[in-house]
Motif scaffolding. Sequence first.
Motif, PDB file in Angstrom:
ATOM      1  N   GLY A 207       0.800  -1.218   0.000  1.00  0.00           N
ATOM      2  CA  GLY A 207       0.000   0.000   0.000  1.00  0.00           C
ATOM      3  C   GLY A 207       0.832   1.266   0.000  1.00  0.00           C
ATOM      4  N   LYS A 208       2.141   1.115   0.190  1.00  0.00           N
ATOM      5  CA  LYS A 208       3.038   2.268   0.235  1.00  0.00           C
ATOM      6  C   LYS A 208       3.975   2.329  -0.968  1.00  0.00           C
ATOM      7  N   ILE A 209       3.699   1.505  -1.984  1.00  0.00           N
ATOM      8  CA  ILE A 209       4.518   1.532  -3.199  1.00  0.00           C
ATOM      9  C   ILE A 209       4.197   2.796  -3.983  1.00  0.00           C
ATOM     10  N   LEU A 210       5.236   3.525  -4.364  1.00  0.00           N
ATOM     11  CA  LEU A 210       5.079   4.724  -5.181  1.00  0.00           C
ATOM     12  C   LEU A 210       5.051   4.370  -6.658  1.00  0.00           C
ATOM     13  N   SER A 211       6.007   3.531  -7.066  1.00  0.00           N
ATOM     14  CA  SER A 211       6.080   3.147  -8.475  1.00  0.00           C
ATOM     15  C   SER A 211       6.651   1.750  -8.611  1.00  0.00           C
ATOM     16  N   ALA A 212       6.294   1.116  -9.719  1.00  0.00           N
ATOM     17  CA  ALA A 212       6.790  -0.219 -10.024  1.00  0.00           C
ATOM     18  C   ALA A 212       7.155  -0.282 -11.496  1.00  0.00           C
ATOM     19  N   ILE A 213       8.243  -0.981 -11.770  1.00  0.00           N
ATOM     20  CA  ILE A 213       8.619  -1.283 -13.147  1.00  0.00           C
ATOM     21  C   ILE A 213       8.644  -2.801 -13.256  1.00  0.00           C
ATOM     22  N   VAL A 214       7.886  -3.320 -14.219  1.00  0.00           N
ATOM     23  CA  VAL A 214       7.811  -4.758 -14.443  1.00  0.00           C
ATOM     24  C   VAL A 214       8.469  -5.040 -15.780  1.00  0.00           C
ATOM     25  N   TYR A 215       9.515  -5.839 -15.751  1.00  0.00           N
ATOM     26  CA  TYR A 215      10.204  -6.258 -16.962  1.00  0.00           C
ATOM     27  C   TYR A 215       9.715  -7.656 -17.303  1.00  0.00           C
ATOM     28  N   ILE A 216       9.211  -7.837 -18.536  1.00  0.00           N
ATOM     29  CA  ILE A 216       8.745  -9.163 -18.921  1.00  0.00           C
ATOM     30  C   ILE A 216       9.383  -9.595 -20.234  1.00  0.00           C
ATOM     31  N   ASN A 217       9.605 -10.881 -20.323  1.00  0.00           N
ATOM     32  CA  ASN A 217      10.186 -11.486 -21.514  1.00  0.00           C
ATOM     33  C   ASN A 217       9.033 -11.895 -22.430  1.00  0.00           C
ATOM     34  N   GLY A 218       8.613 -10.993 -23.292  1.00  0.00           N
ATOM     35  CA  GLY A 218       7.537 -11.293 -24.222  1.00  0.00           C
ATOM     36  C   GLY A 218       6.256 -10.568 -23.880  1.00  0.00           C
ATOM     37  N   MET A 219       5.977  -9.506 -24.585  1.00  0.00           N
ATOM     38  CA  MET A 219       4.768  -8.720 -24.330  1.00  0.00           C
ATOM     39  C   MET A 219       3.493  -9.517 -24.601  1.00  0.00           C
ATOM     40  N   ALA A 220       3.584 -10.593 -25.349  1.00  0.00           N
ATOM     41  CA  ALA A 220       2.412 -11.434 -25.605  1.00  0.00           C
ATOM     42  C   ALA A 220       1.893 -12.057 -24.306  1.00  0.00           C
TER      43      ALA A 220
ATOM     44  N   SER B   2      -0.849 -10.126 -20.460  1.00  0.00           N
ATOM     45  CA  SER B   2      -2.160 -10.320 -19.829  1.00  0.00           C
ATOM     46  C   SER B   2      -2.065 -11.259 -18.629  1.00  0.00           C
ATOM     47  N   GLU B   3      -1.177 -12.257 -18.696  1.00  0.00           N
ATOM     48  CA  GLU B   3      -0.987 -13.163 -17.555  1.00  0.00           C
ATOM     49  C   GLU B   3      -0.303 -12.447 -16.392  1.00  0.00           C
ATOM     50  N   MET B   4       0.651 -11.580 -16.718  1.00  0.00           N
ATOM     51  CA  MET B   4       1.292 -10.777 -15.674  1.00  0.00           C
ATOM     52  C   MET B   4       0.263  -9.839 -15.059  1.00  0.00           C
ATOM     53  N   ASN B   5      -0.557  -9.200 -15.901  1.00  0.00           N
ATOM     54  CA  ASN B   5      -1.586  -8.284 -15.402  1.00  0.00           C
ATOM     55  C   ASN B   5      -2.580  -8.993 -14.484  1.00  0.00           C
ATOM     56  N   ARG B   6      -2.931 -10.227 -14.801  1.00  0.00           N
ATOM     57  CA  ARG B   6      -3.869 -10.978 -13.959  1.00  0.00           C
ATOM     58  C   ARG B   6      -3.296 -11.164 -12.552  1.00  0.00           C
ATOM     59  N   ALA B   7      -2.032 -11.578 -12.477  1.00  0.00           N
ATOM     60  CA  ALA B   7      -1.379 -11.748 -11.165  1.00  0.00           C
ATOM     61  C   ALA B   7      -1.257 -10.400 -10.453  1.00  0.00           C
ATOM     62  N   TRP B   8      -0.883  -9.363 -11.185  1.00  0.00           N
ATOM     63  CA  TRP B   8      -0.742  -8.025 -10.608  1.00  0.00           C
ATOM     64  C   TRP B   8      -2.072  -7.550 -10.029  1.00  0.00           C
ATOM     65  N   ASP B   9      -3.144  -7.676 -10.817  1.00  0.00           N
ATOM     66  CA  ASP B   9      -4.458  -7.195 -10.385  1.00  0.00           C
ATOM     67  C   ASP B   9      -4.972  -7.925  -9.146  1.00  0.00           C
TER      68      ASP B   9
ATOM     69  N   PRO C  67      -3.109   2.184  -5.539  1.00  0.00           N
ATOM     70  CA  PRO C  67      -2.372   1.639  -6.678  1.00  0.00           C
ATOM     71  C   PRO C  67      -1.173   2.521  -7.051  1.00  0.00           C
ATOM     72  N   PRO C  68      -0.018   1.893  -7.257  1.00  0.00           N
ATOM     73  CA  PRO C  68       1.162   2.670  -7.635  1.00  0.00           C
ATOM     74  C   PRO C  68       1.173   2.972  -9.127  1.00  0.00           C
ATOM     75  N   MET C  69       2.050   3.877  -9.527  1.00  0.00           N
ATOM     76  CA  MET C  69       2.339   4.030 -10.949  1.00  0.00           C
ATOM     77  C   MET C  69       3.049   2.754 -11.374  1.00  0.00           C
ATOM     78  N   ARG C  70       2.822   2.318 -12.611  1.00  0.00           N
ATOM     79  CA  ARG C  70       3.471   1.097 -13.051  1.00  0.00           C
ATOM     80  C   ARG C  70       3.803   1.192 -14.528  1.00  0.00           C
ATOM     81  N   ALA C  71       5.000   0.720 -14.861  1.00  0.00           N
ATOM     82  CA  ALA C  71       5.417   0.598 -16.250  1.00  0.00           C
ATOM     83  C   ALA C  71       5.722  -0.875 -16.511  1.00  0.00           C
ATOM     84  N   CYS C  72       5.441  -1.318 -17.709  1.00  0.00           N
ATOM     85  CA  CYS C  72       5.752  -2.691 -18.105  1.00  0.00           C
ATOM     86  C   CYS C  72       6.606  -2.618 -19.359  1.00  0.00           C
TER      87      CYS C  72
END
Length: 114
Positions: free
Chosen positions: A59-72, A75-82, A90-95
């Motif tokens: 609840g205290k995260i300001l920002s997150a950067i998620v690096y993923i191998n394959g943008m395809a 959606s699976e990463m987003n499901r776990a994140w959500d 909710p923090p700012m987030r970049a993927c």
Amino acid sequence: MITRFPGLTPTRSRAVVHDDLVLTVAVAPDPVTPSMYEQTQKALARIDEGLALCGSGKGKILSAIVYINGMALKSEMNRAWDEWVDRANPPMRACIGVELEPPHIVEIVVTAVK
């Protein structure tokens, strides 16, 4: 003052605190499953551990950067994140799509406050 919490190797910290600023990075622990969803869940659990170690929480995260191998697989990463994220704070987030060292397919970097 900077406080560093040792990682699994002598050249990496698990988390770092500077005053009230907390930084931590996580990948899924070994053994690693090939599932983006499961790797993301496990990496986020490690983020929880790193934040708790520093006296913080998701609840205290300001920002997150998620690096993923394959943008395809985003959606699976987003499901776990959500499922994991504190929806009230909710923090700012970049993927970003990158090549990660196998067998890891997701790495998460967060900046939070205490």
